[in-house]
Enzyme design. Structure first.
Site, short mmCIF file in Angstrom:
data_model
loop_
_atom_site.label_atom_id
_atom_site.label_comp_id
_atom_site.label_asym_id
_atom_site.label_seq_id
_atom_site.Cartn_x
_atom_site.Cartn_y
_atom_site.Cartn_z
N ILE A 271 0.83 -1.22 0.00
CA ILE A 271 0.00 0.00 0.00
C ILE A 271 0.85 1.26 0.00
O ILE A 271 0.33 2.37 -0.04
CB ILE A 271 -0.99 0.03 1.20
CG1 ILE A 271 -0.25 -0.07 2.53
CG2 ILE A 271 -2.03 -1.05 1.06
CD1 ILE A 271 -1.16 0.13 3.74
N GLY A 272 2.16 1.11 0.04
CA GLY A 272 3.02 2.28 -0.02
C GLY A 272 4.48 1.88 0.05
O GLY A 272 4.81 0.81 0.56
N GLY B 256 8.80 3.71 -0.06
CA GLY B 256 9.66 4.88 -0.10
C GLY B 256 11.09 4.44 0.11
O GLY B 256 11.39 3.24 0.10
N SER B 257 11.98 5.40 0.32
CA SER B 257 13.39 5.05 0.50
C SER B 257 13.62 4.26 1.77
O SER B 257 14.60 3.55 1.90
CB SER B 257 14.23 6.33 0.52
OG SER B 257 13.81 7.17 1.58
N PHE B 258 12.70 4.36 2.73
CA PHE B 258 12.86 3.65 4.00
C PHE B 258 12.48 2.18 3.90
O PHE B 258 12.89 1.36 4.70
CB PHE B 258 11.97 4.29 5.08
CG PHE B 258 10.52 4.14 4.77
CD1 PHE B 258 9.81 3.04 5.23
CD2 PHE B 258 9.87 5.06 3.98
CE1 PHE B 258 8.48 2.89 4.92
CE2 PHE B 258 8.54 4.91 3.67
CZ PHE B 258 7.85 3.82 4.14
N GLY B 259 11.63 1.82 2.94
CA GLY B 259 11.16 0.45 2.85
C GLY B 259 9.77 0.38 2.23
O GLY B 259 9.42 1.20 1.39
N VAL B 260 8.99 -0.59 2.68
CA VAL B 260 7.68 -0.87 2.08
C VAL B 260 6.64 -0.99 3.19
O VAL B 260 6.94 -1.44 4.29
CB VAL B 260 7.71 -2.19 1.27
CG1 VAL B 260 6.37 -2.43 0.57
CG2 VAL B 260 8.84 -2.16 0.25
N LYS C 183 4.90 -2.37 8.30
CA LYS C 183 5.96 -1.49 7.81
C LYS C 183 7.28 -2.25 7.86
O LYS C 183 7.74 -2.65 8.93
CB LYS C 183 6.04 -0.23 8.68
CG LYS C 183 7.12 0.75 8.26
CD LYS C 183 7.12 1.95 9.20
CE LYS C 183 8.22 2.92 8.85
NZ LYS C 183 8.25 4.07 9.78
N ASP D 143 7.88 15.08 13.29
CA ASP D 143 7.37 15.08 11.91
C ASP D 143 5.85 15.15 11.89
O ASP D 143 5.18 14.36 11.22
CB ASP D 143 7.87 13.86 11.15
CG ASP D 143 7.71 14.02 9.63
OD1 ASP D 143 7.55 15.18 9.17
OD2 ASP D 143 7.73 13.01 8.92
#
EC number: 2.7.11.26
Length: 483
Positions: A125-126, A128-132, A148, A244
Site C-alpha cells: 500500500i506504499g 519509499g526510500s525507508f522500505g515498504v 511497515k 514530523d
C-alpha cells in the site's frame, strides 16, 4: 503511507532520506535546502522518505516461521534473528488472497513474548526510500493491519521500535507485533512493524474537501486537532518528541472521527543538554528554530507543527508553503513579521547579529477567511509563536475555548454519530498539568465532589495506570545514532 496507505502530496521532508512512514510514500527528499520531493499532486508535491535513524530493535528478535525467538542471534539480549523472508517467495501480492503466511512475532507491548501470527491478503500500500508498507489481514481475527518493513542495521537498535513499544494511548497508532525477516542479499535483515490499520489520513480528508471547493466542517477541525494535541501531551510526558507532525501522519477513521498519530520514524527521546539534528521535520511544518539550525530544541517544535496543521485545515492550503529552507523562513516572516533580536536569541543565539529585512506582522484576522471562528484564530496565534517557550503546551491547547463545543453534552459529529472518546483521561494524563483538569473534564462528567464520574461511557475517565507507566526511561545503553 501508513495504516491508511499511500497518499502523495505534502511538502518534502528533510534533505537526508526521510521515512515518511505511513501516510505517504516518499518521493526523493530534496537535498541541501530540502526542496519538495517527488511530483505527486497536492500542495508541494510528495514528501521525501526518511530512513529510520537510530537504534536497532531491542530485546528478543522474533524470526519468521520456524526460526524461533532470537533466531541465529539467540534469545534474550542476543539480538534479532533473521528467520525467513517476508513476504515469502512465491506469494503473489494481491492475488494469492487465500494464501496464509505465518511468522513468529513478538508482542508490540508488554513483556517480550513470541507467538505465531498468520496473515492473508498481503498487498503493498506504499513504499519509499525507508522500505515498504503492506496491508494484511490477521487470519485468526480477520482484522486488517499495516506492516511497515524497514532495512535494519544490525549494529543499532531501532529507535522507532523502542519508542513504539513504550507508547500506549488511544490517539496513537498501536504496535501489535514486530518480527524480523531476511532479505534477498546475504546478511540483509528487515524489521517488520505490525500496526493497527486506520483507513484514512487528515491530508486526504482535507484534500477531498479542497477538490470539491468546500471547507472542512469546523467541528471536524476541532475533533481532529483536539485528539492531535492530546496525543502530543501524552508522548511529550514520556519525553518523546515526534519531529514530523503533518497531515499525512495523522490517521483518521472517517466514520468515527478517531484520530491516531503515526510514523515515529523521526521521533526521539529528547534529553536536555544533548544535541539533536536540526534538519528534521517536513518543510511546511518546520518550526523556525529548526530553520535557524538549533540543536537544543524542545518538544515545542511539535506544537508549532500542529499550529501549521490547524492553519492548513482552516485555510484549505498550507500557511507557510516555502520552496526551500530559506524560503520557508520568508513565508513565516510574511505572516509573523521579522522576529525581534530577543526572539532570534531564543531560537538560536548564533543568529542574533544576522540582518533580516524588517517586515511588519500581517494581522491574523486578515490571514484567515472572514468566517473563521475568532477562537480558532486565537488558538493559531498562540501556537505559531517565534519563542518556543511562549507556545501553548499541548494540554493548554486542549483546554482552549476553541474546543469548548466538544465539552458540551449532546454535541455530535456532522454525520450524527457520537463524538469519539475525548475525555477518557488516564491518571497519568491528568497528572501532566493538574491545574487544567477542571477545564479538561466536562461538567457533565464530574461528580458533585468535583471528581470525575466513573461510568461505562467511553467519554469518562476509565484507566488508571501505575506510576511506572509514566516514567521516561532510556533504552539499554548501546551503540546508537544520536541525531
Amino acid at each position: 503511507m501508513s495504516g491508511g496507505g499511500p497518499s502523495g502530496g505534502g511538502p518534502g521532508g528533510s534533505g537526508r532520506a526521510r521515512t515518511s512512514s505511513f501516510a505517504e510514500p516518499g518521493g526523493g527528499g530534496g537535498g541541501g535546502g530540502g526542496g519538495p520531493g517527488g511530483s505527486a499532486s497536492g500542495p508541494g508535491g510528495t514528501g521525501g522518505g526518511k530512513a529510520s535513524v537510530g537504534a536497532m530493535g531491542g530485546g528478543v528478535g522474533a524470526s519468521s516461521s520456524g526460526g524461533g525467538p532470537g533466531g541465529s542471534g539467540g534469545g534474550g539480549s542476543g539480538g534479532p534473528g533473521a528467520g525467513t523472508s517476508f513476504p515469502p517467495p512465491g506469494v503473489k501480492l494481491g492475488r494469492d488472497s487465500g494464501k496464509v503466511t505465518t511468522v513468529v512475532a513478538t508482542l508490540g507491548q508488554g513483556p517480550e513474548r513470541s507467538q505465531e501470527v498468520a496473515y492473508t491478503d498481503i498487498k503493498v500500500i506504499g513504499n519509499g526510500s525507508f522500505g515498504v508498507v503492506y496491508q494484511a489481514r490477521l487470519a485468526e481475527t480477520r482484522e486488517l493491519v499495516a506492516i511497515k518493513k524497514v532495512l535494519q542495521d544490525k549494529r543499532f537498535k531501532n529507535r522507532e521500535l523502542q519508542i513504539m513499544r513504550k507508547l500506549d494511548h488511544c490517539n496513537i497508532v498501536r504496535l501489535r507485533y514486530f518480527f524480523y525477516s531476511s532479505g534477498e542479499k546475504k546478511d540483509e535483515l528487515y524489521l517488520n512493524l505490525v500496526l493497527e490499520y486506520v483507513p484514512e489520513t487528515v491530508y486526504r480528508v482535507a484534500r477531498h474537501f479542497t477538490k470539491a471547493k468546500l471547507t472542512i466542517p469546523i467541528l471536524y477541525v476541532k475533533v481532529y486537532m483536539y485528539q492531535l494535541f492530546r496525543s502530543l501531551a501524552y508522548i511529550h510526558s514520556q519525553g518523546v518528541c515526534h519531529r514530523d507532525i503533518k497531515p499525512q501522519n495523522l490517521l483518521v477513521d472517517p466514520d468515527t472521527a478517531v484520530l491516531k498519530l503515526c510514523d515515529f520514524g523521526s521521533a526521539k527521546q529528547l534529553v536536555r543538554g544533548e544535541p539533536n539534528v536540526s534538519y528534521i521535520c517536513s518543510r511546511y511544518y518546520r518550526a523556525p528554530e529548526l530553520i535557524f539550525g538549533a540543536t537544543d530544541y524542545t518538544s515545542s517544535i511539535d506544537v508549532w507543527s500542529a499550529g501549521c496543521v490547524l492553519a492548513e485545515l482552516l485555510l484549505g492550503q498550507p500557511i507557510f508553503p516555502g520552496d526551500s529552507g530559506v524560503d520557508q523562513l520568508v513565508e513565516i516572516i510574511k505572516v509573523l513579521g521579522t522576529p525581534t533580536r530577543e526572539q532570534i536569541r531564543e531560537m538560536n543565539p548564533n543568529y542574533t547579529e544576522f540582518k533580516f529585512p524588517q517586515i511588519k506582522a500581517h494581522p491574523w484576522t486578515k490571514v484567515f477567511k472572514s468566517r473563521t471562528p475568532p477562537e480558532a484564530i486565537a488558538l493559531c496565534s498562540s501556537l505559531l509563536e517565534y519563542t518556543p517557550s511562549s507556545r501553548l503546551s499541548p494540554l493548554e491547547a486542549c483546554a482552549h475555548s476553541f474546543f469548548d463545543e466538544l465539552r458540551c453534552l449532546g454535541t455530535q459529529l456532522p454525520n450524527n454519530r457520537p463524538l469519539p472518546p475525548l475525555f477518557n483521561f488516564s491518571a497519568g494524563e491528568l497528572s501532566i498539568q493538574p491545574s487544567l483538569n477542571a477545564i479538561l473534564i466536562p461538567p457533565h462528567l464530574r461528580s458533585p465532589a468535583g471528581t470525575t464520574t466513573l461510568t461505562p461511557s467511553s467519554q469518562a475517565l476509565t484507566e488508571t495506570p501505575t506510576s511506572s507507566d509514566w516514567q521516561s526511561t532510556d533504552a539499554t545503553p548501546t551503540l546508537t545514532n544520536s541525531s
